[in-house]
Design a protein around this motif. Structure first.
Motif, mmCIF file in Angstrom:
data_model
loop_
_atom_site.group_PDB
_atom_site.id
_atom_site.type_symbol
_atom_site.label_atom_id
_atom_site.label_comp_id
_atom_site.label_asym_id
_atom_site.label_seq_id
_atom_site.Cartn_x
_atom_site.Cartn_y
_atom_site.Cartn_z
ATOM 1 N N ASN A 173 42.805 37.283 54.526
ATOM 2 C CA ASN A 173 42.119 38.066 53.501
ATOM 3 C C ASN A 173 42.678 37.748 52.118
ATOM 4 O OD1 ASN A 173 40.085 40.394 53.589
ATOM 5 N ND2 ASN A 173 41.606 41.158 52.153
ATOM 6 N N ASN A 176 31.936 41.123 44.155
ATOM 7 C CA ASN A 176 31.941 42.096 45.243
ATOM 8 C C ASN A 176 32.852 41.637 46.375
ATOM 9 O OD1 ASN A 176 30.082 43.479 43.723
ATOM 10 N ND2 ASN A 176 28.319 42.922 44.976
ATOM 11 N N GLY A 177 32.836 40.327 46.643
ATOM 12 C CA GLY A 177 33.736 39.789 47.661
ATOM 13 C C GLY A 177 35.193 39.968 47.283
ATOM 14 N N ALA A 219 36.077 43.664 47.804
ATOM 15 C CA ALA A 219 36.234 43.982 49.226
ATOM 16 C C ALA A 219 37.526 43.388 49.774
ATOM 17 C CB ALA A 219 35.028 43.459 50.002
ATOM 18 N N GLY A 250 40.759 45.046 51.376
ATOM 19 C CA GLY A 250 41.064 44.629 52.737
ATOM 20 C C GLY A 250 42.530 44.387 52.996
ATOM 21 N N LEU A 295 34.822 46.706 55.901
ATOM 22 C CA LEU A 295 34.861 45.999 54.625
ATOM 23 C C LEU A 295 33.542 45.279 54.363
ATOM 24 C CD1 LEU A 295 38.466 44.506 54.849
ATOM 25 C CD2 LEU A 295 37.710 46.324 53.315
ATOM 26 N N ALA A 296 32.946 44.726 55.428
ATOM 27 C CA ALA A 296 31.649 44.065 55.278
ATOM 28 C C ALA A 296 30.571 45.065 54.884
ATOM 29 C CB ALA A 296 31.273 43.357 56.579
ATOM 30 N N PHE A 305 31.076 47.788 53.185
ATOM 31 C CA PHE A 305 31.334 48.084 51.773
ATOM 32 C C PHE A 305 30.794 46.962 50.885
ATOM 33 C CE2 PHE A 305 34.281 47.435 48.134
ATOM 34 C CZ PHE A 305 33.931 48.559 47.399
ATOM 35 N N TYR A 306 31.004 45.713 51.298
ATOM 36 C CA TYR A 306 30.538 44.565 50.511
ATOM 37 C C TYR A 306 29.016 44.593 50.368
ATOM 38 C CZ TYR A 306 29.140 39.761 49.520
ATOM 39 O OH TYR A 306 28.544 38.650 48.990
ATOM 40 N N ASP A 318 29.562 51.172 41.663
ATOM 41 C CA ASP A 318 30.366 50.223 42.434
ATOM 42 C C ASP A 318 31.812 50.200 41.951
ATOM 43 O OD1 ASP A 318 28.241 49.544 44.005
ATOM 44 O OD2 ASP A 318 27.753 47.707 42.936
ATOM 45 N N TYR A 355 34.928 51.566 44.117
ATOM 46 C CA TYR A 355 35.986 50.595 44.435
ATOM 47 C C TYR A 355 37.368 51.169 44.126
ATOM 48 C CZ TYR A 355 39.255 46.796 43.505
ATOM 49 O OH TYR A 355 40.381 46.013 43.465
ATOM 50 N N TYR A 375 38.351 53.715 46.813
ATOM 51 C CA TYR A 375 38.722 53.121 48.093
ATOM 52 C C TYR A 375 40.025 52.322 47.981
ATOM 53 C CZ TYR A 375 34.113 54.424 49.870
ATOM 54 O OH TYR A 375 33.011 55.139 50.273
#
Length: 602
Positions: free
Chosen positions: A26, A53-54, A57, A61, A93-94, A96-97, A108, A112, A115
């Motif tokens: 990650n 966004n990646g 996330a 992660g 996580l996916a 969320f993405y 967003d 973020y 989280y």
């Protein structure tokens, strides 16, 4: 010996990867994304937002997958079970993405941060297994101390490594004319911070069978002689302020909410630092301070409720006010728990905060839904009250709306526009709100859709006055979509969003150079004009910023506010579009200043 050391380093790295494979992978993903951003000047298109966004996330992660791995270790899970548990984390996580927008979105970023904070709180209590009534790992406090020290050591090693390699790159660049791009240094930083720092940190993460670390004496000294005295100073300030508002019989200013929350967190953190030694013979004062602290907190929590409820009653609920109110509820619960509970388990602090943050991040009870529904309710009430919303449809008004209602309607439109939530009020309008906002193709320097929608409803937001929020002052001009530029050669929009100095130089093809400088120390704007970088001639005009404020206060014009100045070689007109500052002891301190300059040569 040297080969053996390299062999040990290799083996330790491999063992660390086997222990935390998903965390390291990650971190590699996050690093690659950030290196890509450093290399390319990306436009804010769909690819940009997918990568951003990646990155968000992946950054969440790292602590989430780390916490799940530690949790599995504490329960002696097999490697298969551990990997399955972390795979479940990857699925979350996916989700969320894919839940994030592919364009700029207010929610967003806020979600973020919530989280990201919750994920780090999860780490603090991830090793949480009991065996015959006792924790397998020595204790909660010791685990977090070791993590904290490991973070500091990893950051130090990473900083030294980056500095050394960066100096090496500079040496190659200067000695061998390699023309190394500036982006390479940023990419090197991401590489070390993302991969080396993470891997190095993980290699020293404690295991459940590790022995308890002796309490650091330096930590006791820091807490006793630095942290707690600072908390006491804050306490005195807050109680003096409480006495002031009681004697003056006035409501507290909104800013005090942040101070109370900061003081509370600092006090709780200081008590956590000395928790293991609170019952030792020479540290009875810690036990006494711990008991007294939470009693002292109660009046300040009441003050916090008073401050935030006042703001909510005046301007409704926003996400920030929701967070402050929830923080007040959390502080209330923590204070009551440590006053009346016999167990006084410190793990309740991160666990309760983790649950509250998750609770506030989604659903109809969450910060975003509650704020939106509250502002929509206020908006509907204001429009109905002023006969603008009749039978569920907008009717253009011909009557005068009070300045307070006018300001509130405009403010709520700004709230909806920032969050891209015009769809919530679209059914009230017979035409598309987008078409209303775009009907005027002239350049707008201040407001866009809010102004156009106000005009459609028969309202004209006239912000040509100073608005007061506690000791803070704000001025916004009317929409500067059309201004008379006759007699001037150039136009320039000066933006200053910082309280620090700002210098803007505007050069034109015929070697005319205009320079606008904000001098915070002298509280003035310096406007200069020169030709050929000042070799031929130069001319400077100074504008006093507090004087602008005084002129704005006394201005009765409903039109644009501007200043006309003339020097030996040039003249200019300065339209004030946005101006903020703070009043302290009857002295005005400027902050943000945005304005439009029209320059003309004489």
């Amino acid at each position: 010996m040297k080969l053996q050391s390299l062999s040990n380093l290799y083996n330790e790295s491999v063992n660390t990867f086997k222990r935390f494979p998903f965390v390291i992978l990650n971190a590699v993903l996050l690093t690659l994304i950030m290196i890509y951003f450093a290399e390319f000047d990306t436009e804010q298109n769909i690819t940009y937002f997918r990568l951003m966004n990646g990155a968000m996330a992946a950054s969440i992660g790292i602590p989430v997958l780390f916490a799940l791995a530690i949790f599995s270790e504490s329960y002696n899970h097999s490697r298969k079970i551990s990997y399955l548990l972390q795979a479940a984390g990857i699925i979350l996580l996916a989700v969320f993405y894919y839940s994030m927008s592919r364009e700029e979105n207010f929610y967003d970023g806020s979600r973020y941060m919530m989280y990201f904070t919750a994920a780090h709180l999860l780490v603090s209590f991830s090793m949480f297994k009991k065996d015959e009534g006792k924790y397998i790992f020595s204790n909660f406090w010791d685990f977090n101390l070791k993590l904290f020290l490991r973070i500091l050591i990893s950051a130090f090693y990473s900083l030294v490594l980056f500095a050394g390699l960066a100096i090496a790159l500079v040496s190659f660049d200067k000695l061998f004319n390699m023309d190394i791009k500036e982006e390479r240094y940023l990419q090197l930083f991401f590489l070390i911070a993302g991969i080396f720092n993470t891997w190095f940190f993980l290699s020293g993460v404690p295991k459940k069978e590790d022995e308890i670390t002796a309490y650091p004496n330096a930590l006791k000294i820091f807490t006793q002689y630095v942290a707690i005295p600072i908390v006491v100073v804050y306490l005195i300030i807050l109680y003096l302020y409480t006495g002031k508002i009681i004697l003056a019989w006035q409501l507290p200013v909104g800013w005090v909410s942040n101070l109370i929350i900061g003081f509370s967190i600092a006090g709780i953190f200081a008590l956590l630092l000395v928790h293991p030694i609170k019952n030792t013979e020479n540290n009875k004062w810690i036990l006494i301070f711990g008991k007294v602290f939470y009693f002292i907190l109660i009046p300040l929590i009441i003050l916090l409720y008073t401050a935030i409820l006042r703001r909510i009653s005046e301007y409704g609920i926003t996400e920030n006010r929701y967070y402050i109110f929830v923080a007040a509820l959390w502080l209330t619960g923590i204070a009551l728990y440590f006053i009346f509970s016999k167990e006084k388990n410190i793990k309740i602090i991160p666990i309760s905060l983790f649950i509250i943050i998750l609770f506030a991040s989604f659903g109809p009870w969450g910060a975003f839904s509650v704020s939106l529904n509250n502002q929509l309710g206020r908006f509907e009430h204001l429009l109905t009250k002023n006969n603008i919303l009749v039978d569920g449809k907008i009717t253009k008004t011909n009557t005068t709306v009070s300045p307070e209602d006018n300001d509130n309607i405009f403010s709520i439109l700004g709230f909806l526009e920032m969050r891209k939530q015009y769809s919530e009020i679209q059914p009230w309008f017979d035409i598309s709100l987008d078409s209303i906002a775009k009907e005027d193709n002239y350049i707008r320097f201040v407001f866009n859709s809010e102004t156009a929608i106000m005009k459609y409803m028969g309202l004209e937001y006239n912000p040509n006055k100073i608005r007061v929020f506690d000791n803070n002052y704000e001025y916004r001009s009317k929409d500067l979509s059309r201004i008379d530029v006759s007699g001037y050669n150039y136009v320039y929009y000066f933006r200053n969003y910082e309280s620090s100095d700002t210098v803007k130089t505007i050069s034109y093809f015929n070697y005319d150079v205009f320079k606008v400088q904000k001098d915070t120390g002298k509280k003035q704007i310096n406007v200069s004009f020169s030709n050929d970088s000042g070799k031929t001639y130069s001319d400077t005009i100074k504008i006093d910023m507090p004087e602008i404020f005084e002129n704005l206060k006394t201005s009765t014009s409903s039109e644009y506010f501007y200043l006309d100045k003339e020097g030996k070689r040039f003249k200019f007109r300065m339209y004030i579009t946005y101006y903020t500052g703070e009043m302290k002891n009857n002295i005005f301190y400027p902050d943000i200043l945005n304005c439009v300059f029209l320059f003309g040569k004489l």
